[in-house]
Motif scaffolding. Structure first.
Motif, PDB file in Angstrom:
ATOM      1  N   VAL A   1      14.399  19.224  13.548  1.00  0.00           N
ATOM      2  CA  VAL A   1      14.426  17.979  12.785  1.00  0.00           C
ATOM      3  C   VAL A   1      14.405  16.822  13.784  1.00  0.00           C
ATOM      4  O   VAL A   1      15.369  16.601  14.520  1.00  0.00           O
ATOM      5  N   LEU A   2      13.287  16.108  13.828  1.00  0.00           N
ATOM      6  CA  LEU A   2      13.130  14.969  14.728  1.00  0.00           C
ATOM      7  C   LEU A   2      13.439  13.689  13.959  1.00  0.00           C
ATOM      8  O   LEU A   2      12.808  13.402  12.943  1.00  0.00           O
TER       9      LEU A   2
ATOM     10  N   ASN B   1      23.114   1.964  14.490  1.00  0.00           N
ATOM     11  CA  ASN B   1      24.162   2.966  14.380  1.00  0.00           C
ATOM     12  C   ASN B   1      23.542   4.362  14.353  1.00  0.00           C
ATOM     13  O   ASN B   1      22.924   4.768  13.368  1.00  0.00           O
ATOM     14  N   LYS B   2      23.722   5.094  15.431  1.00  0.00           N
ATOM     15  CA  LYS B   2      23.148   6.433  15.539  1.00  0.00           C
ATOM     16  C   LYS B   2      23.705   7.366  14.465  1.00  0.00           C
ATOM     17  O   LYS B   2      23.009   8.284  14.007  1.00  0.00           O
ATOM     18  N   LYS B   3      24.934   7.138  14.050  1.00  0.00           N
ATOM     19  CA  LYS B   3      25.558   8.015  13.065  1.00  0.00           C
ATOM     20  C   LYS B   3      24.818   7.966  11.729  1.00  0.00           C
ATOM     21  O   LYS B   3      24.705   8.985  11.043  1.00  0.00           O
ATOM     22  N   PHE B   4      24.332   6.796  11.370  1.00  0.00           N
ATOM     23  CA  PHE B   4      23.562   6.667  10.131  1.00  0.00           C
ATOM     24  C   PHE B   4      22.280   7.497  10.225  1.00  0.00           C
ATOM     25  O   PHE B   4      21.934   8.234   9.292  1.00  0.00           O
TER      26      PHE B   4
ATOM     27  N   ILE C   1      20.748  15.225   9.136  1.00  0.00           N
ATOM     28  CA  ILE C   1      21.552  16.366   8.688  1.00  0.00           C
ATOM     29  C   ILE C   1      21.275  16.669   7.222  1.00  0.00           C
ATOM     30  O   ILE C   1      21.154  17.832   6.810  1.00  0.00           O
ATOM     31  N   LYS C   2      21.144  15.645   6.414  1.00  0.00           N
ATOM     32  CA  LYS C   2      20.851  15.847   4.989  1.00  0.00           C
ATOM     33  C   LYS C   2      19.442  16.411   4.784  1.00  0.00           C
ATOM     34  O   LYS C   2      19.201  17.149   3.820  1.00  0.00           O
ATOM     35  N   ALA C   3      18.530  16.074   5.689  1.00  0.00           N
ATOM     36  CA  ALA C   3      17.151  16.549   5.555  1.00  0.00           C
ATOM     37  C   ALA C   3      16.976  17.980   6.056  1.00  0.00           C
ATOM     38  O   ALA C   3      16.005  18.652   5.693  1.00  0.00           O
TER      39      ALA C   3
ATOM     40  N   GLU D   1      31.048  21.915   7.477  1.00  0.00           N
ATOM     41  CA  GLU D   1      32.097  21.235   8.247  1.00  0.00           C
ATOM     42  C   GLU D   1      31.849  19.731   8.277  1.00  0.00           C
ATOM     43  O   GLU D   1      32.787  18.931   8.269  1.00  0.00           O
ATOM     44  N   PHE D   2      30.592  19.357   8.309  1.00  0.00           N
ATOM     45  CA  PHE D   2      30.225  17.939   8.310  1.00  0.00           C
ATOM     46  C   PHE D   2      30.663  17.270   7.011  1.00  0.00           C
ATOM     47  O   PHE D   2      31.290  16.200   7.022  1.00  0.00           O
ATOM     48  N   PHE D   3      30.370  17.908   5.905  1.00  0.00           N
ATOM     49  CA  PHE D   3      30.707  17.306   4.610  1.00  0.00           C
ATOM     50  C   PHE D   3      32.195  17.462   4.272  1.00  0.00           C
ATOM     51  O   PHE D   3      32.745  16.672   3.504  1.00  0.00           O
TER      52      PHE D   3
END
Length: 368
Positions: free
Chosen positions: A73-74, A111-114, A120-122, A209-211
């Motif tokens: 995932v790029l 913001n890299k987190k966004f 991650i969702k994709a 774990e992320f969610f």
């Protein structure tokens, strides 16, 4: 007065012994790791912002992994250079590449987190492996080694993100020793059941774990920390494993100017200020004991107060440091960083002190 200084010095060396031999020894003296391949379907997450030169070189290396079932995932985080165009070409070239385009968002600008959250969702797979855009795997078996550490209980895997060697460069040895010391700490604490950080250059976790911790929401306003702050929140003694097999490392090019590395360290230290209190205490005690060891040793030796005992204690301290860090450096292929250990250690302590004091008066700049 010097009697008090001397006994305080003894206590400081005792604290150092506990850290290097008892705590760090959990990793340093651990047996060589052998893991059984799992072959889980995984998604490799790469987030890039203005990284055209690096992605040209490193994405093809990711595409050549000796692994049966994985996607890449790029994520292009609103790059201003040719990164997006290069990613689009790779998406056409490789069937297992998925592209996520992130537009500038006023609420999450820079913001890299966004951007990572969208990636991650994709991702289509539950198991996620992370590597930075300026990094490359040391082996075509990198994915095989990292995913082998997953199990029913272990849903987070911490790996080692190394830096390339540059000959005849003291700064390079300083950077790599600091990276070695940091890895020794987070690997050791993880083995003790108290994981507190990981590096985005080489880590993995299961998406659940992320969610479970609401992703990056609790620290979204802090622009750094997509790796260590997430691990500080999500990792525990049950769900975290470490991976340090020879083929599991990633590498990136280190800074070649002290000014650039200093700014990088400022970002890291500012992020660490948001760790759990217990983690800040155990890290702060270690670095304080490092600084006080040299200060007290200089005071006592300059006055020749019980100099034979002081010299013996200093020698004892360097012996156990060399032993502990020597075993760790051997595991992580960093043995040459120990050749000038006292000088590197002093330079690192002074740099860390300068970073801390500088951060008191100004905030460092994050994400590009």
């Amino acid at each position: 007065m010097l009697d008090i200084v001397f006994w305080f010095f003894v206590v400081i060396v005792a604290i150092q012994f506990v850290y290097y031999i008892i705590i760090f020894g959990k990793f340093s003296f651990a047996k060589k790791q052998h893991n059984t391949a799992k072959k889980l379907p995984v998604s490799v997450i790469v987030c890039a912002k203005n990284e055209e030169e690096n992605v040209k070189k490193f994405i093809p290396l990711l595409a050549k992994q000796n692994y049966p079932d994985y996607e890449i995932v790029l994520i292009d985080d609103a790059s201003r250079d040719e990164t997006l165009e290069i990613f689009e070409a790779f998406e056409k070239q490789y069937s297992n590449i998925k592209l996520v385009k992130v537009e500038n968002n006023e609420a999450f600008w820079g913001n890299k987190k966004f951007a990572l959250t969208l990636g991650i969702k994709a991702a289509k797979n539950e198991y996620l492996v992370f590597i930075d855009a300026d990094c490359y795997p040391d082996s075509e078996d990198w994915l095989k080694e990292i995913t082998a550490c997953f199990s029913i209980e272990k849903k987070i895997v911490l790996g080692y993100g190394a830096y390339e060697k540059i000959k005849n460069s003291f700064l390079n040895k300083l950077i790599r020793f600091e990276t070695l010391l940091t890895a020794t700490q987070y690997f050791s604490w993880a083995k003790l059941g108290k994981p507190y950080m990981g590096v985005g250059r080489n880590m993995a976790y299961k998406r659940e774990e992320f969610f479970r911790v609401r992703g990056f929401m609790d620290h979204m306003k802090i622009r750094s920390g997509d790796d260590d702050l997430f691990i500080n929140q999500a990792a525990n003694n049950q769900n975290t494993a470490i991976c340090f097999t020879d083929k599991s490392f990633t590498y990136s090019m280190p800074k070649t100017r002290f000014k650039d590395w200093f700014m990088q360290k400022r970002r890291h230290v500012s992020t660490a200020s948001h760790y759990k209190l217990s983690d800040k205490i155990k890290l702060g005690l270690f670095y304080t004991s490092q600084l006080l060891f040299y200060i007290l040793a200089i005071i006592l030796l300059s006055t020749l107060f019980q100099w034979i005992a002081v010299v013996s204690i200093v020698a004892f301290r360097f012996i156990f440091v060399y032993i502990s860090m020597g075993y760790s450096a051997s595991k992580l292929k960093e043995k040459d960083t120990l050749y000038w250990l006292p000088f590197i250690e002093i330079a690192l302590i002074l740099t860390q002190f300068q970073v801390f004091t500088t951060n008191l008066f100004s905030k460092p700049v994050h994400w590009k």
